[in-house]
Scaffold this motif. Sequence first.
Motif, PDB file in Angstrom:
ATOM      1  N   ILE A 218     -38.541 -60.160 -99.350  1.00 17.83           N
ATOM      2  CA  ILE A 218     -37.709 -60.106 -98.147  1.00 17.83           C
ATOM      3  C   ILE A 218     -38.472 -60.649 -96.945  1.00 17.83           C
ATOM      4  N   GLU A 219     -37.817 -61.533 -96.199  1.00 14.52           N
ATOM      5  CA  GLU A 219     -38.369 -62.092 -94.965  1.00 14.52           C
ATOM      6  C   GLU A 219     -38.061 -61.157 -93.789  1.00 14.52           C
ATOM      7  N   PRO A 220     -38.947 -61.116 -92.787  1.00 15.12           N
ATOM      8  CA  PRO A 220     -38.661 -60.295 -91.614  1.00 15.12           C
ATOM      9  C   PRO A 220     -37.806 -61.035 -90.590  1.00 15.12           C
ATOM     10  N   GLU A 221     -37.211 -60.271 -89.704  1.00 17.10           N
ATOM     11  CA  GLU A 221     -36.542 -60.817 -88.522  1.00 17.10           C
ATOM     12  C   GLU A 221     -37.477 -60.629 -87.331  1.00 17.10           C
ATOM     13  N   LEU A 222     -37.623 -61.654 -86.517  1.00 11.93           N
ATOM     14  CA  LEU A 222     -38.402 -61.533 -85.288  1.00 11.93           C
ATOM     15  C   LEU A 222     -37.519 -60.904 -84.227  1.00 11.93           C
ATOM     16  N   VAL A 223     -37.946 -59.749 -83.697  1.00 11.97           N
ATOM     17  CA  VAL A 223     -37.190 -59.055 -82.653  1.00 11.97           C
ATOM     18  C   VAL A 223     -38.089 -58.831 -81.447  1.00 11.97           C
ATOM     19  N   HIS A 224     -37.494 -58.479 -80.330  1.00 16.15           N
ATOM     20  CA  HIS A 224     -38.232 -58.118 -79.121  1.00 16.15           C
ATOM     21  C   HIS A 224     -37.617 -56.849 -78.555  1.00 16.15           C
ATOM     22  N   TYR A 225     -38.456 -55.948 -78.083  1.00 15.85           N
ATOM     23  CA  TYR A 225     -37.941 -54.723 -77.467  1.00 15.85           C
ATOM     24  C   TYR A 225     -38.644 -54.497 -76.135  1.00 15.85           C
ATOM     25  N   GLU A 226     -37.967 -53.773 -75.266  1.00 13.64           N
ATOM     26  CA  GLU A 226     -38.496 -53.532 -73.921  1.00 13.64           C
ATOM     27  C   GLU A 226     -39.341 -52.272 -73.920  1.00 13.64           C
ATOM     28  N   THR A 227     -40.495 -52.346 -73.258  1.00 14.93           N
ATOM     29  CA  THR A 227     -41.390 -51.198 -73.179  1.00 14.93           C
ATOM     30  C   THR A 227     -41.352 -50.575 -71.782  1.00 14.93           C
ATOM     31  N   PHE A 228     -42.257 -49.631 -71.514  1.00 11.76           N
ATOM     32  CA  PHE A 228     -42.198 -48.799 -70.317  1.00 11.76           C
ATOM     33  C   PHE A 228     -42.265 -49.587 -69.012  1.00 11.76           C
ATOM     34  N   ASP A 229     -42.948 -50.737 -68.984  1.00 12.15           N
ATOM     35  CA  ASP A 229     -43.064 -51.523 -67.757  1.00 12.15           C
ATOM     36  C   ASP A 229     -42.192 -52.772 -67.794  1.00 12.15           C
ATOM     37  N   GLN A 230     -41.141 -52.721 -68.595  1.00  7.79           N
ATOM     38  CA  GLN A 230     -40.138 -53.783 -68.722  1.00  7.79           C
ATOM     39  C   GLN A 230     -40.666 -55.047 -69.401  1.00  7.79           C
ATOM     40  N   ARG A 231     -41.852 -54.979 -69.971  1.00  3.69           N
ATOM     41  CA  ARG A 231     -42.331 -56.097 -70.767  1.00  3.69           C
ATOM     42  C   ARG A 231     -41.573 -56.181 -72.075  1.00  3.69           C
ATOM     43  N   SER A 232     -41.508 -57.410 -72.611  1.00  2.00           N
ATOM     44  CA  SER A 232     -40.893 -57.627 -73.915  1.00  2.00           C
ATOM     45  C   SER A 232     -41.990 -57.657 -74.978  1.00  2.00           C
ATOM     46  N   ILE A 233     -41.878 -56.778 -75.969  1.00  2.00           N
ATOM     47  CA  ILE A 233     -42.875 -56.673 -77.040  1.00  2.00           C
ATOM     48  C   ILE A 233     -42.298 -57.297 -78.305  1.00  2.00           C
TER      49      ILE A 233
END
Length: 612
Positions: free
Chosen positions: A358-373
């Motif tokens: 299985i291949e992964p999906e690249l995702v981004h999530y927002e952290t405490f200081d509004q950065r995208s991880i």
Amino acid sequence: MPFDLERYLNVRSAYGASLGPDGTLAFLMDTTGTAQVWTMDEPQTWPTQRTFFEESVGFASWSPERSELVFSMDEGGNERAQLFRLDADTGEIYPLTATPEAKHRWGGWSHDGDRIAFTSNRRDESVFDVYVQGREESGEDADLIYEGEGWLSLGGWSPDDGRLLVVESHTSFDQDLYSLDLDSGELTHLTPHEGEVRYHSANWGPDGEALYLVTDLDADTLYLARLDVETQELEIVVEGDEWNVDGVSLDEESGRLAYSRNVEGYTELTVGELDGPTDVERFPTPNLPGGLSGGVSWSDDADRFAVTVTGRAENTNVYVVGEDERSESSKASGEERPASSERWTRASTAGIPRDSFIEPELVHYETFDQRSIPAYFSLPADPEPGETPVIVDVHGGPESQRRPSFSGLTQYFLSRGYAVFEPNVRGSTGYGKEYTHLDDVRKRMDSVKDLKAGADWLADHDLVDPDRIVVKGGSYGGFMVLAALTEYPDLWAAGVDTVGIANFVTFLENTGSWRRELREAEYGSLDEDREFLESISPVNRADRIEAPLFIIHGANDPRVPVGEAEQIASAARANDAPVELRIYDDEGHGLSKRENRIDAYTDVVDFLDEHV
């Protein structure tokens, strides 16, 4: 019928390619349970095993002139690597260094194949010196060329074999380059600079007049540059732009080169040829499977190169890339040079169908200081809404990056119905200089906040069971596991810590003296930051651990000594948390032997089945 864990851990890897002067390919493969040296003369033929040790081999490098190669091996994972010469015609193996109390770091063959170079901490355990010795010499026969004062490694011999390229690492993000004259012992500083600047992947250029390297001088991302050895003038060859140019390999005779760009963790490989000091004629690059490639080794006439290729759905194998023949008319017309690639090794998938990976999906999530991880998120084949357990897998380093390479263990967890979430929290490499420094010293726990934000993102996902989120990691990732369990105990159903840091003070006191200064630059110093280091050490907050904890460690670990595992196990048990501890007497910083990996992770799976 589903495959068991042992089958997944028996998926083989072939990597670390070296092309010999006659075109023979040497590489490492773990068919026997540890990485050994193998060779083959033609693609996809039956390979010949060349070494037969219980310990893993670290690398293999062909002589440029003879049918022989150098390889390295330590004992029980203690990282005190010794160098050996293998005569490929007779199979005889000769010890080159024979100084088991010291580390040896390979520096390459001279172009005539008569000498080798390496750095070693023989004289003083905390520093590395430069040595040169003849191919038939051993142990104390090596000539001490230069006494170092820090962490020295070598970047290879100049084209005339009169100089060595010396790399001094002050931190993981700050290096200096020097030219060492072998006759006089004079060391010439090539990269005077202020602040932290990375200089790595350096190659001697044609005629030895310049170096071609990767640097982030005056930039946030790494770019490919030419450094004039005489004037120290630096010229850009390929811009870094948004993504790092993370490596270059140059054949100094032909001027052919291959460089890679790291785009969201995937490799963009470019092949070309120097057309002047800073101009590159680019060739069309063949499509390689998997999305990750590296470790280029050029053939004797540079008409082809070997490269290691991997991906989340592609177990690791060696490919050979070469330029196809063109007619004179097509050359005259300026047509693009086509390129070919061919898989040489056939490392087995242990009978598991490739299309089941299985291949992964690249995702981004927002952290405490509004950065995208950024993170890689892999879901099992048939996830149940709201019922899917997740393993959050944190990379080590922290100056590293999770990239989607093959992992039999990851594929096993996916086959068992677990999702896998792999974040590149702040401090990870691959996203620019600023991002890598966001977790330095007093900002250490901000990376743990990024981990919490990832768990919150998962808890809101419609397929995930928020009560069954596991945190898992190794080395620095092991610290992140322990910090997650102590800082945010309500988020986690279980933790799996492999060779992790539990107490920054005892870790820095007991880690190998040769690496202490580099680690203090990242984490803080014992002299100035002891109180802070104590305050963030998970062992001092172990009374907050509620989730079941599984701990794996090697008794011979020189980086994170085994006392770290013993401390946290004792402290967590005192709080009545369920704890399992596995210590392996013949391992170091991680598990290199397949039988130990099968033993450890069989118990991990049983542990997670019970608690998650």
